[in-house]
Scaffold this active site. Structure first.
Site, PDB file in Angstrom:
ATOM      1  N   ARG A 221       1.694  -2.819  -4.215  1.00  0.00           N
ATOM      2  CA  ARG A 221       2.843  -3.338  -4.954  1.00  0.00           C
ATOM      3  C   ARG A 221       2.891  -2.640  -6.312  1.00  0.00           C
ATOM      4  NH1 ARG A 221       4.372  -4.788  -0.727  1.00  0.00           N
ATOM      5  NH2 ARG A 221       4.907  -6.900  -0.036  1.00  0.00           N
ATOM      6  N   HIS A 269       9.100   2.933  -0.377  1.00  0.00           N
ATOM      7  CA  HIS A 269       8.480   1.762   0.239  1.00  0.00           C
ATOM      8  C   HIS A 269       8.559   1.837   1.771  1.00  0.00           C
ATOM      9  CE1 HIS A 269       7.413  -2.722  -0.562  1.00  0.00           C
ATOM     10  NE2 HIS A 269       6.908  -2.325   0.589  1.00  0.00           N
TER      11      HIS A 269
HETATM   12  P1  NAP Z   1      -5.158  -8.749   2.917  1.00  0.00           P
HETATM   13  O1  NAP Z   1      -5.650  -8.680   4.324  1.00  0.00           O
HETATM   14  O2  NAP Z   1      -4.822 -10.077   2.344  1.00  0.00           O
HETATM   15  O3  NAP Z   1      -6.281  -8.047   2.008  1.00  0.00           O
HETATM   16  C1  NAP Z   1      -6.237  -8.101   0.623  1.00  0.00           C
HETATM   17  C2  NAP Z   1      -7.526  -7.511   0.084  1.00  0.00           C
HETATM   18  O4  NAP Z   1      -7.444  -7.449  -1.341  1.00  0.00           O
HETATM   19  C3  NAP Z   1      -8.760  -8.356   0.417  1.00  0.00           C
HETATM   20  O5  NAP Z   1      -9.860  -7.525   0.712  1.00  0.00           O
HETATM   21  C4  NAP Z   1      -9.011  -9.105  -0.874  1.00  0.00           C
HETATM   22  O6  NAP Z   1     -10.369  -9.462  -1.102  1.00  0.00           O
HETATM   23  C5  NAP Z   1      -8.589  -8.083  -1.888  1.00  0.00           C
HETATM   24  N1  NAP Z   1      -8.264  -8.731  -3.168  1.00  0.00           N
HETATM   25  C6  NAP Z   1      -7.339  -9.687  -3.426  1.00  0.00           C
HETATM   26  N2  NAP Z   1      -7.373 -10.054  -4.709  1.00  0.00           N
HETATM   27  C7  NAP Z   1      -8.342  -9.312  -5.280  1.00  0.00           C
HETATM   28  C8  NAP Z   1      -8.863  -9.246  -6.595  1.00  0.00           C
HETATM   29  N3  NAP Z   1      -8.392 -10.021  -7.587  1.00  0.00           N
HETATM   30  N4  NAP Z   1      -9.867  -8.383  -6.838  1.00  0.00           N
HETATM   31  C9  NAP Z   1     -10.376  -7.624  -5.842  1.00  0.00           C
HETATM   32  N5  NAP Z   1      -9.924  -7.631  -4.581  1.00  0.00           N
HETATM   33  C10 NAP Z   1      -8.910  -8.477  -4.303  1.00  0.00           C
HETATM   34  O7  NAP Z   1      -3.884  -7.826   2.720  1.00  0.00           O
HETATM   35  P2  NAP Z   1      -3.379  -6.604   3.640  1.00  0.00           P
HETATM   36  O8  NAP Z   1      -2.738  -7.104   4.874  1.00  0.00           O
HETATM   37  O9  NAP Z   1      -4.489  -5.627   3.765  1.00  0.00           O
HETATM   38  O10 NAP Z   1      -2.215  -6.012   2.703  1.00  0.00           O
HETATM   39  C11 NAP Z   1      -2.455  -5.624   1.371  1.00  0.00           C
HETATM   40  C12 NAP Z   1      -1.137  -5.450   0.645  1.00  0.00           C
HETATM   41  O11 NAP Z   1      -0.491  -4.258   1.102  1.00  0.00           O
HETATM   42  C13 NAP Z   1      -0.103  -6.542   0.902  1.00  0.00           C
HETATM   43  O12 NAP Z   1      -0.341  -7.678   0.087  1.00  0.00           O
HETATM   44  C14 NAP Z   1       1.196  -5.836   0.540  1.00  0.00           C
HETATM   45  O13 NAP Z   1       1.504  -6.062  -0.811  1.00  0.00           O
HETATM   46  C15 NAP Z   1       0.884  -4.364   0.759  1.00  0.00           C
HETATM   47  N6  NAP Z   1       1.682  -3.763   1.849  1.00  0.00           N
HETATM   48  C16 NAP Z   1       2.492  -2.718   1.557  1.00  0.00           C
HETATM   49  C17 NAP Z   1       3.218  -2.118   2.566  1.00  0.00           C
HETATM   50  C18 NAP Z   1       4.102  -0.942   2.293  1.00  0.00           C
HETATM   51  O14 NAP Z   1       4.927  -0.578   3.117  1.00  0.00           O
HETATM   52  N7  NAP Z   1       3.960  -0.281   1.156  1.00  0.00           N
HETATM   53  C19 NAP Z   1       3.142  -2.615   3.882  1.00  0.00           C
HETATM   54  C20 NAP Z   1       2.312  -3.698   4.127  1.00  0.00           C
HETATM   55  C21 NAP Z   1       1.576  -4.281   3.103  1.00  0.00           C
HETATM   56  P3  NAP Z   1     -11.140 -10.482  -0.124  1.00  0.00           P
HETATM   57  O15 NAP Z   1     -11.324  -9.718   1.159  1.00  0.00           O
HETATM   58  O16 NAP Z   1     -12.408 -10.731  -0.818  1.00  0.00           O
HETATM   59  O17 NAP Z   1     -10.256 -11.683   0.033  1.00  0.00           O
HETATM   60  C1  GLV Z   2       5.607  -4.537   2.949  1.00  0.00           C
HETATM   61  O1  GLV Z   2       5.574  -4.162   1.830  1.00  0.00           O
HETATM   62  C2  GLV Z   2       4.891  -5.668   3.435  1.00  0.00           C
HETATM   63  O2  GLV Z   2       4.327  -6.415   2.614  1.00  0.00           O
HETATM   64  O3  GLV Z   2       4.865  -5.867   4.654  1.00  0.00           O
END
Ligand code: NAP
Ligand code: GLV
Length: 306
Positions: A221, A269
């Site tokens: 983000r 994005h």
């Molecule tokens: P997720 O499974 O919830 O993983 C989030 C990770 O971040 C976890 O390892 C978490 O730690 C860590 N984290 C959260 N807060 C933290 C902090 N304060 N300090 C250190 N580490 C922290 O999320 P995901 O599914 O992998 O997705 C991640 C993000 O990618 C989404 O939230 C979204 O914003 C973004 N995204 C972008 C796109 C795009 O097209 N650009 C697409 C999809 C997603 P823990 O494991 O310890 O909980």
């Molecule tokens: C895209 O940014 C998502 O959070 O799926």
């Protein structure tokens, strides 16, 4: 009983068709034309306007139409019900495809050569030696990315909130170990969720922890990054390049300095876009769980905000 789609500014006709096929007896309504708000029990949302769910008096659950939930949680009138998000191995594969492509772009210096072409400048140079990668955020997407880069022969470190163990990956946790996670990485990839803790987390102090001359890739983000600090880090050579798929304001406003910065690559994005079919399958599964009083798949911890 109905499902409301509160997904403004997007053509959701294919999603509606998928849901109608899978749930022929359920009414699917599209915001803002909700004929019977009192019948809505399940809402699928993406960047919903604040207060748009407030009339759904019988709402039982909310499903984000993306992996992130930051935009859902900004709604101060959000009903107090369970919130779930998309977790899809296919989405993680798409993210890995983007990341490995961009790492290759920077290894081959394609960013420089694409910049040089309109200037008719012929400046051959050997590939950049990018051998180590730090992944910030070791969740569904971060772990898949880390595993890919380990298999591809990179040294990989991972940073998360809680401690992790992942074969081959040097894992670090918490703010106190941030510097150790990034200090020797040639490439730093941000895959953190946007929360109160991560908002503007990547500021001047944090960029100064990076290895001088690192490449930064943000696919999480935009608001996790302090834009001015990023520009300053590039201008001072602390970073040599940045690839940005996400922005504090989207679409990236005309005239924003990121558009024309010679060391920044902008993509709109698109690194991992929700797949309609797999999302529909998860929506149906969660709708049915909701009807049966079972916990939702991939439920968000409202306290942590992700
Ligand atoms: P997720 O499974 O919830 O993983 C989030 C990770 O971040 C976890 O390892 C978490 O730690 C860590 N984290 C959260 N807060 C933290 C902090 N304060 N300090 C250190 N580490 C922290 O999320 P995901 O599914 O992998 O997705 C991640 C993000 O990618 C989404 O939230 C979204 O914003 C973004 N995204 C972008 C796109 C795009 O097209 N650009 C697409 C999809 C997603 P823990 O494991 O310890 O909980
Ligand atoms: C895209 O940014 C998502 O959070 O799926």
């Amino acid at each position: 009983m109905s499902i409301a789609l509160v997904i403004p500014d997007r053509d959701v006709s294919r999603l509606v068709a998928e849901l109608n096929q899978r749930l022929p007896d359920v009414v699917i309504e599209q915001w803002p034309d909700i004929a019977q708000p009192e019948q809505v029990e399940f809402a699928v949302v993406w960047k919903q306007p604040a207060g748009s769910l407030a009339d759904f008096r019988k709402l039982k659950a909310i499903q984000s139409y993306g992996a992130g939930v930051d935009s859902v949680l900004t709604d101060t009138a959000l009903p107090d019900v369970a919130l779930s998000r998309i977790v899809d191995p296919g989405l993680a594969d798409d993210m890995v495809r983007y990341l490995k492509t961009m790492v290759s772009v920077y290894q081959l210096r394609l960013d420089r050569f694409i910049h040089d072409q309109p200037l008719q400048q012929w400046r051959p140079k050997r590939p950049r030696p990018l051998e180590s990668i730090a992944v910030l955020g070791m969740g569904a997407l971060g772990q898949t990315a880390a595993n890919h880069f380990i298999k591809a022969g990179f040294q990989v470190s991972g940073w998360s909130r809680s401690a992790k163990q992942l074969t081959g990956v040097r894992c670090y946790a918490g703010v106190g170990q941030f510097e150790d996670a990034v200090k020797s990485a040639d490439v730093v990839i941000c895959l953190l969720p946007l929360t109160k803790e991560t908002d503007s987390f990547l500021n001047e102090q944090r960029f100064n922890c990076f290895k001088p001359g690192a490449v930064f890739i943000n696919v999480a983000r935009g608001a996790i990054v302090d834009d001015r600090a990023l520009l300053a880090a590039l201008d001072m050579g602390q970073l040599q390049a940045a690839c940005l798929d996400v922005f504090r304001q989207e679409p990236l406003p005309a005239g924003h300095p990121f558009w024309h910065h010679p060391q920044i690559t902008v993509t709109p994005h698109i690194s991992a876009v929700t797949n309609i079919q797999t999302a529909a399958a998860q929506i149906v599964e969660n709708y049915q769980r909701c009807q049966q009083g079972q916990p939702l798949l991939h439920q968000v911890d409202m306290q942590r905000g992700y």
